[in-house]
Design a protein around this motif. Structure first.
Motif, PDB file in Angstrom:
ATOM      1  N   LEU A   9      36.731  34.780  39.646  1.00 16.05           N
ATOM      2  CA  LEU A   9      36.470  34.722  38.197  1.00 16.05           C
ATOM      3  C   LEU A   9      34.978  34.519  37.970  1.00 16.05           C
ATOM      4  CD1 LEU A   9      37.383  34.523  35.250  1.00 16.05           C
ATOM      5  CD2 LEU A   9      38.105  32.174  35.685  1.00 16.05           C
ATOM      6  N   SER A  10      34.322  35.609  37.603  1.00 18.90           N
ATOM      7  CA  SER A  10      32.877  35.531  37.358  1.00 18.90           C
ATOM      8  C   SER A  10      32.594  34.919  35.992  1.00 18.90           C
ATOM      9  CB  SER A  10      32.265  36.935  37.419  1.00 18.90           C
ATOM     10  OG  SER A  10      32.730  37.723  36.327  1.00 18.90           O
ATOM     11  N   GLY A  11      33.526  35.137  35.062  1.00 14.67           N
ATOM     12  CA  GLY A  11      33.311  34.691  33.685  1.00 14.67           C
ATOM     13  C   GLY A  11      33.128  35.858  32.734  1.00 14.67           C
ATOM     14  N   GLY A  12      33.120  37.075  33.256  1.00 15.94           N
ATOM     15  CA  GLY A  12      33.026  38.276  32.420  1.00 15.94           C
ATOM     16  C   GLY A  12      34.383  38.694  31.883  1.00 15.94           C
ATOM     17  N   MET A  13      34.392  39.751  31.043  1.00 17.57           N
ATOM     18  CA  MET A  13      35.653  40.113  30.379  1.00 17.57           C
ATOM     19  C   MET A  13      36.702  40.645  31.351  1.00 17.57           C
ATOM     20  SD  MET A  13      35.027  43.639  28.233  1.00 17.57           S
ATOM     21  CE  MET A  13      36.609  44.413  28.593  1.00 17.57           C
ATOM     22  N   ALA A  19      42.233  37.110  35.520  1.00 20.67           N
ATOM     23  CA  ALA A  19      42.670  35.721  35.698  1.00 20.67           C
ATOM     24  C   ALA A  19      43.877  35.409  34.822  1.00 20.67           C
ATOM     25  CB  ALA A  19      41.521  34.770  35.382  1.00 20.67           C
ATOM     26  N   ALA A  20      43.898  35.977  33.612  1.00 21.74           N
ATOM     27  CA  ALA A  20      45.050  35.761  32.728  1.00 21.74           C
ATOM     28  C   ALA A  20      46.313  36.346  33.367  1.00 21.74           C
ATOM     29  CB  ALA A  20      44.792  36.387  31.352  1.00 21.74           C
ATOM     30  N   ALA A  46      31.072  29.757  31.505  1.00 23.68           N
ATOM     31  CA  ALA A  46      32.189  30.617  31.099  1.00 23.68           C
ATOM     32  C   ALA A  46      33.375  30.420  32.033  1.00 23.68           C
ATOM     33  CB  ALA A  46      31.747  32.081  31.091  1.00 23.68           C
ATOM     34  N   PHE A  47      33.105  30.356  33.320  1.00 25.00           N
ATOM     35  CA  PHE A  47      34.174  30.157  34.318  1.00 25.00           C
ATOM     36  C   PHE A  47      34.966  28.885  34.008  1.00 25.00           C
ATOM     37  CE2 PHE A  47      35.176  27.686  38.192  1.00 25.00           C
ATOM     38  CZ  PHE A  47      36.162  28.483  38.743  1.00 25.00           C
ATOM     39  N   ASP A 182      36.538  35.066  23.789  1.00 25.70           N
ATOM     40  CA  ASP A 182      35.486  34.294  23.123  1.00 25.70           C
ATOM     41  C   ASP A 182      34.712  33.419  24.109  1.00 25.70           C
ATOM     42  OD1 ASP A 182      38.109  32.967  23.204  1.00 25.70           O
ATOM     43  OD2 ASP A 182      37.090  31.279  22.239  1.00 25.70           O
ATOM     44  N   LEU A 183      35.300  33.135  25.259  1.00 23.29           N
ATOM     45  CA  LEU A 183      34.646  32.258  26.242  1.00 23.29           C
ATOM     46  C   LEU A 183      33.929  33.026  27.345  1.00 23.29           C
ATOM     47  CD1 LEU A 183      37.598  29.709  26.706  1.00 23.29           C
ATOM     48  CD2 LEU A 183      35.616  29.494  25.181  1.00 23.29           C
ATOM     49  N   THR A 184      34.030  34.355  27.331  1.00 22.82           N
ATOM     50  CA  THR A 184      33.499  35.156  28.437  1.00 22.82           C
ATOM     51  C   THR A 184      32.010  35.450  28.272  1.00 22.82           C
ATOM     52  OG1 THR A 184      34.060  37.258  27.369  1.00 22.82           O
ATOM     53  CG2 THR A 184      35.729  36.278  28.801  1.00 22.82           C
ATOM     54  N   TRP A 185      31.378  35.822  29.370  1.00 22.16           N
ATOM     55  CA  TRP A 185      29.970  36.238  29.331  1.00 22.16           C
ATOM     56  C   TRP A 185      29.770  37.441  30.239  1.00 22.16           C
ATOM     57  CZ3 TRP A 185      26.968  35.012  25.636  1.00 22.16           C
ATOM     58  CH2 TRP A 185      25.620  35.404  25.697  1.00 22.16           C
ATOM     59  N   SER A 186      29.254  38.530  29.696  1.00 24.21           N
ATOM     60  CA  SER A 186      29.087  39.753  30.472  1.00 24.21           C
ATOM     61  C   SER A 186      27.634  40.184  30.603  1.00 24.21           C
ATOM     62  CB  SER A 186      29.860  40.898  29.807  1.00 24.21           C
ATOM     63  OG  SER A 186      31.226  40.583  29.686  1.00 24.21           O
ATOM     64  N   CYS A 187      26.770  39.699  29.711  1.00 27.87           N
ATOM     65  CA  CYS A 187      25.386  40.194  29.665  1.00 27.87           C
ATOM     66  C   CYS A 187      24.647  39.914  30.978  1.00 27.87           C
ATOM     67  CB  CYS A 187      24.646  39.537  28.498  1.00 27.87           C
ATOM     68  SG  CYS A 187      22.958  40.148  28.324  1.00 27.87           S
ATOM     69  N   TYR A 188      23.900  40.922  31.425  1.00 25.77           N
ATOM     70  CA  TYR A 188      23.147  40.808  32.673  1.00 25.77           C
ATOM     71  C   TYR A 188      21.851  40.004  32.524  1.00 25.77           C
ATOM     72  CZ  TYR A 188      25.759  44.618  35.021  1.00 25.77           C
ATOM     73  OH  TYR A 188      26.698  45.400  35.624  1.00 25.77           O
ATOM     74  N   SER A 189      21.330  39.919  31.290  1.00 30.74           N
ATOM     75  CA  SER A 189      19.964  39.398  31.196  1.00 30.74           C
ATOM     76  C   SER A 189      19.793  38.155  30.335  1.00 30.74           C
ATOM     77  CB  SER A 189      19.018  40.498  30.710  1.00 30.74           C
ATOM     78  OG  SER A 189      19.399  40.944  29.438  1.00 30.74           O
TER      79      SER A 189
END
Ligand SMILES: [Zn+2]
Length: 226
Positions: A9-13, A19-20, A46-47, A182-189
């Motif tokens: 689980l990286s925390g991305g979408m 994980a769900a 996020a994780f 709403d809790l996820t984070w995908s942005c690289y920068s």
């Protein structure tokens, strides 16, 4: 744990939806790997938040020092800029981290062996992705053979439930499952507001748009990008 799973689980979408699924079907334990990426603090938060929301009590955060020490990716080398999207589908981008998923899978399989878990979930996506070679189905088939021959009991299976889905289908599946986007984070920068212009942000925004849904995380710049 018996007949359980370990989910990366990286925390991305994508990993959140994965994980769900794992938590619903297999009593998941969640593994997060920090590897010196630009947004590692935000991804770690996020994780933890996603684990909390999904009721995943068994969590492990480990550091991989090798990937950043070696560099070779815009995600781990501050001298390489994260490009704005626009080149998706044209070769392997500079955000590719050399052979990263093998490091992640190796750690997850080790933990699965200790926990006596029988599945390792990873939210790799082939279609609508940036074209990373370690997201191809053939790679996971081959890795499963490595796991079968290189572990004590040899019955741990790596599963990739999202690999054949389009990104919009992943959003729809996540909404059905109640995955906490709403809790996820995908942005690289960026770590405060998502940039809206990197590959990861653009693919994500496009998917929510196609699903007729609103992405619940804050963005810097969205106008005209979807
Ligand atoms: Zn971004």
């Amino acid at each position: 744990m018996r007949e359980g799973s370990v989910v990366l689980l990286s925390g991305g979408m994508d990993s959140c939806v994965c994980a769900a699924l794992a938590a619903r079907d297999w009593g998941a334990a969640a593994l997060h790997i920090s590897y010196g990426q630009r947004t590692e603090g935000r991804e770690r938060r996020a994780f933890l938040a996603i684990c909390e929301r999904l009721g995943i009590a068994q969590r492990l955060i480990v550091r991989n020092e090798a990937l950043a020490a070696m560099g070779g990716s815009a995600l781990t080398d501050k001298n390489m800029a994260v490009p704005e999207s626009g080149q998706i589908g044209h070769g392997i981008p500079v955000t590719y981290v050399p052979f990263r998923n093998a490091h992640f899978l190796a750690a997850a399989v080790s933990w699965a062996e200790v926990l006596m878990a029988s599945k390792v979930y990873i939210g790799a996506v082939e279609q609508d992705s940036s074209g990373y070679p370690d997201c191809r189905p053939a790679y996971y088939q081959a890795f499963n053979e490595v796991v079968r021959t290189g572990t004590k009991v040899g019955r741990i299976q790596i599963v990739t439930p999202l690999i054949g889905l389009r990104k919009v289908e992943i959003v729809r599946l996540g909404l059905e499952l109640g995955a906490p986007f709403d809790l996820t984070w995908s942005c690289y920068s960026h770590e405060d507001r998502a940039c809206g212009v990197c590959d990861s942000c653009v693919l994500r925004l496009r998917a929510f748009h196609e699903a007729g849904a609103t992405d619940p995380i804050p963005y810097d710049e969205v106008a005209g990008r979807v």
